[in-house]
Scaffold this active site. Structure first.
Site, PDB file in Angstrom:
ATOM      1  N   GLY A  73      33.164  28.607 -25.554  1.00 55.03           N
ATOM      2  CA  GLY A  73      33.008  30.041 -25.350  1.00 55.03           C
ATOM      3  C   GLY A  73      32.734  30.335 -23.893  1.00 55.03           C
ATOM      4  N   ALA A  74      31.807  29.558 -23.337  1.00 56.14           N
ATOM      5  CA  ALA A  74      31.444  29.734 -21.940  1.00 56.14           C
ATOM      6  C   ALA A  74      30.673  28.496 -21.480  1.00 56.14           C
ATOM      7  CB  ALA A  74      30.572  30.971 -21.769  1.00 56.14           C
ATOM      8  N   MET A  75      30.564  28.332 -20.173  1.00 56.63           N
ATOM      9  CA  MET A  75      29.843  27.169 -19.641  1.00 56.63           C
ATOM     10  C   MET A  75      28.977  27.620 -18.483  1.00 56.63           C
ATOM     11  SD  MET A  75      29.150  24.002 -19.661  1.00 56.63           S
ATOM     12  CE  MET A  75      27.985  23.321 -18.476  1.00 56.63           C
ATOM     13  N   ASN A  79      27.646  26.443 -15.792  1.00 60.10           N
ATOM     14  CA  ASN A  79      27.565  25.814 -14.473  1.00 60.10           C
ATOM     15  C   ASN A  79      26.746  26.669 -13.515  1.00 60.10           C
ATOM     16  OD1 ASN A  79      29.821  24.052 -15.408  1.00 60.10           O
ATOM     17  ND2 ASN A  79      30.926  25.980 -15.210  1.00 60.10           N
ATOM     18  N   HIS A  81      23.092  34.293 -22.986  1.00 57.16           N
ATOM     19  CA  HIS A  81      22.909  32.857 -23.231  1.00 57.16           C
ATOM     20  C   HIS A  81      23.156  32.067 -21.941  1.00 57.16           C
ATOM     21  CE1 HIS A  81      23.361  29.205 -25.868  1.00 57.16           C
ATOM     22  NE2 HIS A  81      24.054  28.802 -24.809  1.00 57.16           N
ATOM     23  N   GLU A  82      24.254  32.365 -21.284  1.00 62.57           N
ATOM     24  CA  GLU A  82      24.606  31.600 -20.078  1.00 62.57           C
ATOM     25  C   GLU A  82      23.611  31.867 -18.951  1.00 62.57           C
ATOM     26  OE1 GLU A  82      26.706  29.330 -20.601  1.00 62.57           O
ATOM     27  OE2 GLU A  82      27.305  30.185 -22.522  1.00 62.57           O
ATOM     28  N   GLU A  94      20.198  24.082 -25.590  1.00 61.26           N
ATOM     29  CA  GLU A  94      20.959  25.062 -26.361  1.00 61.26           C
ATOM     30  C   GLU A  94      20.072  25.921 -27.263  1.00 61.26           C
ATOM     31  OE1 GLU A  94      23.614  25.830 -25.405  1.00 61.26           O
ATOM     32  OE2 GLU A  94      24.190  24.079 -24.231  1.00 61.26           O
TER      33      GLU A  94
HETATM   34 ZN   LIG Z   1      24.530  26.958 -24.043  1.00 64.83          ZN
END
Ligand SMILES: [Zn+2]
Length: 1018
Positions: free
Chosen positions: A417-419, A421, A453-454, A476
């Site tokens: 979904g997303a990362m 970094n 979340h990110e 997470e």
């Molecule tokens: Zn995450």
């Protein structure tokens, strides 16, 4: 995470003053961008004062007064463009100190600081391509007596301080060529240097080992790859000595594929039909080694200094702002500022021609959102939310992000979904882009959640990282809980804890965790495949749920205090679960022994069911592990079910709405009895457990629901449905009792109970979909939903929970054939298709679905063409989802087979198409047929992607309930085991067995109940 080289920073004039690297590095971190955290200031102050934490807290007290400035389109090149060849980092250790925000070992290491001029692997000196180095098979390696490369985890004899990486990315030839200088601090004498490498060709003559202090080369005896552990091994003539810093240099090259891992190729098509390329990265969990040779374990943190060369029509962005840039012969070279100390998996690069939008906060924090140029309008929502989330978390943790910028990029092809970094967050387009009027409320919620979340990962994950992947859930679970805090602050009226947490996350994961194939939140893992498999809902949602339970009993204030202490204490470091619990104990002044409470939830799989039995004057409570399939005596994972949890048991009663808490440390406990009055346990469904009452007590609760359901919190109304159906599925309660809890729903207008009901009943509906009782069930559902549907106006007004409710009620009403709802949807579809009418975005998904279901080839093709034409990714998803719900088998079969054709269905969408097909009985039959008849092809084409294959197997087989199909799948998985996702094949077979048992035991009871209630309602 498309990141451009342009920098918002003001004066750069102090750079390259000829005062040497030390000065230059210092200037790099004192660039006056922020009111708060300058790393070098921290560093120097810490060295002087020896007290980081006081300082850290002090400087982080920054008032955020937001000042926005929005820029559209691509930026102008930086005015300061130096084409000087950057100097190599002889003084790596010193730089490390500037960026590392801790004082440990400074004295010992600083003795090694010697200024040395060295020109090895200077930036820009691309090496001659050497012939591809052969991977030496294990048996051919003439191994010395001591073979450290056979141990899968790296030793801590060498710790990385800094990686100086140079990379030339050619988006025409689709290659990348690079070199890395690894500065490694030796902690124990050794003749071996071992690091990770994967999918890269190294240039044999480029490998050098140099004593950083003396500049002397060390003689290499052998160098080889040990493919099994993705290692590169260097054996030296003489020993490395403890306390010394060495520079290990490797030149290498690789190819850009569309494999969504490491650095990879992505593409998009412009409105004029031109295909454009970009390069993006995804390094979590173990693909940093595919970008550059490195010590690729999360606690081997280091600083990274990156220089990129690429075709001049592109812009490159990375974790940190650009430091310098120059152009030569059609190539652009960008050097980025050194990163904070961080894990390898957090490095990121995007090279693209994307456009961006920008906001600079009052404290200088620079936020940019990037997308394909013609989608830049869809980034407006995201940038506002990113700003609000940063503001929220900075205040929540009382620590500012140590970077001075963050870029967020919508990548056309992205595996997850997303990362997160650090400084360069990458998303799939649907997770970041939002188009008002087209995207639905659900999309808005998703985009908000994923962004939150990110951003939360900046503190949890990036600043403090789990020590090893067995505690992935620390990253997470926290990010998954913290995102709701931010959302609740931004949209208090959304009621996200009930709406999303309980209904969408906790309930589904409780189903998964009740199978014998589950695993503990914290679970031992070693190989890259194990690591990939640990990214599941147990880590995310159960991790989140047990932390929410912790917050429930320590209270919000102490929870925040514990988190602040934890992040402050372990900033730039790694931490283990026990260290987290001990920090929380400290935060609550040892009022609770958090470690011994929480360990029962994280080290054991599953969760308890608390059974209440009435005695004379009290209720007797007992706890047992809750298993959906009680026929299964032993776990696949080899554990017994003699588990005990330390349960914070809460309840309210008809006479007292004040929440009572008692601790169940043992297998049983007692509480006072309320005679002839109801008692409701697990207030707000904060505890990760189920409650089973006596039948008469369930009856009292059902009565209250009919009388006035609003007496119970909405989360509990949902919980009563979720618990009773799952208890029935586990044979701990009669289905009659569970079904009795649903008859009040005619009066229910809450989203969470309806969702819990639809999810609970989904299992029954799917299981009986090929039998006679299906008609009765459809009728019962129609009778329940019709009055609710008829009482709602299909408007787009109101707060999110109201809009959500209308959406799911319309969906259910159409699914069960409520005439008014179907008429509405069909009419809307026709006007959309024939007259080009714009649909109300909340209902468009249902309307497309009804159009496809009721239509034929013409409607199907029209929807397909629209899905390919739209530039709004979520709209494409809605349209593609509808296509999977056609009632024409030949259309579904054609669609299913398109997953093998990347021109029709992109690699990243394959998983979605399978799940669209699995939404209805007919599509499920088609996708199961596909899995069984095209198993080899599926493995051949997608076998490298653990996540994809795992999801696919799970989706397709979840409702299979015949012996015949079980045997077929069992033979298939046994004869042709997949390279990855083997665990999922076991899970799926176990689930099918449970499904078969369920049908045998419950079909008649449910049919009878339905017959009674449906006829009674006619
Ligand atoms: Zn995450």
């Amino acid at each position: 995470m498309d990141k451009r080289g342009s920098e918002m920073t003001t004066s750069r004039g102090k750079e390259n003053t000829g005062q040497g690297e030390k000065k230059d590095l210092f200037v790099e971190y004192t660039t006056d961008r922020r009111t708060g955290c300058y790393l070098s200031r921290f560093q120097v102050s810490c060295l002087i004062l020896g007290n980081l934490f006081i300082l850290c807290t002090a400087v982080a007290l920054v008032a955020f007064v937001k000042k926005e400035r929005v820029i559209y389109g691509t930026s102008m090149p930086d005015a300061l463009c130096s084409c000087e060849t950057p100097k190599p980092y002889a003084n790596a250790t010193l730089e490390y100190y500037y960026v590392k925000n801790q004082t440990a070992s400074v004295t010992a290491w600083s003795e090694n600081l010697v200024e040395v001029e060295n020109t090895t692997l200077a930036n820009g000196s691309v090496r001659q391509e050497k012939e591809e180095t052969k991977v030496i098979p294990e048996e051919e390696v003439v191994a010395p007596a001591y073979e450290p490369w056979k141990i899968i985890r790296l030793s801590r004899d060498l710790l990385p301080l800094l990686y100086d990486i140079y990379l030339k990315v050619d988006l025409e030839k689709l290659t990348y060529r690079g070199s890395v200088d690894m500065y490694l601090h030796c902690t124990k004498n050794s003749r071996f240097i071992i690091f990770h490498i994967s999918h890269l060709y190294y240039e044999k003559n480029s490998v050098r080992v140099v004593n950083n202090a003396t500049s002397q080369d060390l003689e290499i005896v052998t160098q080889f790859r040990y493919a099994r552990n993705q290692f590169f091994v260097i054996e030296l003539r003489s020993e490395l000595s403890a306390g010394t810093v060495y520079r290990v240099s490797v030149g290498y090259y690789g190819y850009l594929h569309e494999d969504l891992r490491g650095i990879y190729l992505s593409k998009y098509v412009t409105p004029s039909g031109e295909t454009r390329r970009l390069a993006a990265t995804q390094l979590q969990s173990t693909d940093a080694r595919k970008l550059f040779p490195c010590l690729d374990e999360p606690d081997m943190k280091a600083a990274f200094r990156l220089t990129l060369t690429y075709q001049e029509e592109y812009e490159a962005i990375s974790n940190t702002p650009r430091k310098s840039e120059c152009m030569e012969n059609g190539w652009k070279t960008t050097t980025f500022q050194t990163t904070p100390i961080m894990s390898t998996y957090l490095l990121a690069i995007v090279i693209s021609d994307f456009a961006h939008r920008e906001v600079v906060l009052e404290n200088g924090y620079d936020i940019r959102v990037w997308s394909q140029p013609d989608k830049i309008n869809q980034t407006e929502y995201a940038i506002g939310i990113i700003s609000q989330c940063f503001k929220f978390f900075t205040e929540y943790f009382n620590i500012t992000d140590v970077l001075n910028k963050t870029d967020h990029v919508a990548v056309p092809d992205f595996s997850g979904g997303a990362m997160e970094n650090w400084g360069l967050v990458l998303y799939r387009e649907t997770a970041l882009l939002y188009e008002p009027g087209v995207s639905s409320s659900e999309n808005k919620l998703m985009v908000t959640l994923i962004i939150a979340h990110e951003v939360a990962h900046t503190w949890f994950g990036n600043m403090v990282t789990m020590a090893w992947w067995d505690d992935l859930w620390l990253n997470e679970g926290f990010a998954s809980l913290l995102m709701y805090f931010a959302m609740d602050a931004i949209y208090p009226e959304w009621n996200v804890f009930t709406l999303s947490v309980v209904a969408k996350e906790v309930f589904p994961v409780m189903v998964k965790d009740a199978l014998t194939t589950s695993h503990p939140v914290s679970t031992p893992i070693a190989t890259p495949d194990d690591i990939a498999e640990s990214f599941d809902s147990i880590s995310y949602s159960k991790g989140m749920a047990v932390l929410r339970m912790l917050m429930g009993f320590v209270g919000k204030e102490d929870f925040q205090k514990g988190l602040r202490m934890y992040v402050t204490k372990y900033k730039f470091q790694n931490a283990k679960m026990e260290q987290l619990w001990d920090t929380f104990s400290e935060a609550v002044d040892n009022q609770y022994d958090i470690r011994s409470v929480m360990t029962t939830w994280t080290r054991q799989m599953g969760y308890p069911v608390i059974t209440m039995r009435a005695q004379a004057d009290f209720f007797h409570l007992t706890q047992n592990r809750f298993l959906l399939d009680n026929n299964n005596e032993t776990d696949v994972n080899g554990s017994s079910d003699s588990f005990t949890w330390v349960v914070p048991f809460t309840y309210i009663t008809e006479d007292d709405d004040e929440v009572q808490l008692i601790w169940m440390n043992e297998s049983s406990a007692v509480i006072p009895r309320t005679k002839d009055r109801w008692i409701l346990a697990n207030h707000e469904f904060i505890g990760f457990y189920r409650v089973n009452y006596e039948v008469s007590m369930w009856g009292k609760l059902a009565e209250q629901l009919h009388l006035n359901h609003s007496v119970f919190p909405e989360a509990n109304r949902a919980g009563l449905i979720g618990d009773s159906f799952n208890l029935a599925r586990a044979k701990l309660l009669h289905y009659d009792v569970a079904l009795n809890m649903t008859t009040y729903l005619k009066h229910e207008r809450g989203y969470a109970p309806w969702t819990a009901f639809m999810d609970s009943v989904e299992y029954i509906r799917s299981s009986i979909s090929k039998s006679g009782a299906y008609v009765l069930m459809q009728k019962y559902l129609r009778d329940l939903v019709a009055p609710v549907y008829d009482s709602l106006d299909m408007t787009m007004e109101g707060v999110l929970p109201e809009r959500y409710l209308r959406q799911i009620i319309l969906k259910l009403a159409c699914e069960v054939g409520h005439k008014r709802a179907l008429k509405y949807a069909k009419e809307m579809f026709n006007r959309w298709m024939r007259e080009g009418m714009t649909l109300p975005s909340d209902y468009s998904a249902v309307i497309y679905t009804v159009g496809v279901m009721e239509g034929g080839l013409e409607e199907w093709d029209y929807v397909w063409n629209r899905s390919q034409a739209t530039n709004v990714a979520v709209e494409r998803e809605m349209l593609m989802s509808a296509l999977g719900q056609s009632q024409k088998p030949w259309l579904l079969w054609r669609y299913a087979n398109w997953i093998f054709d990347p021109d029709r269905i992109r690699m990243q969408d394959v998983r979605m198409v399978i799940s669209y097909l699995s939404k209805r009985p007919l599509g499920r039959m088609i996708s199961l047929h596909l899995l069984m008849t095209k198993w080899d092809k599926l493995n051949e084409q997608f076998g490298f992607d653990n996540f994809l294959l795992r999801e696919m197997i799970g989706e397709v087989t979840q409702f299979v309930n015949s012996e015949f199909e079980h045997n077929q799948l069992s033979t298939l998985f046994k004869d042709k085991p997949p390279k990855v996702a083997r665990k999922e094949t076991l899970n799926s077979l176990a689930l099918i067995k449970a499904n078969i048992n369920w049908m045998n035991e419950n079909y008649d009871v449910i049919t009878k109940w339905l017959r009674n209630h449906v006829s009674g309602m006619l």
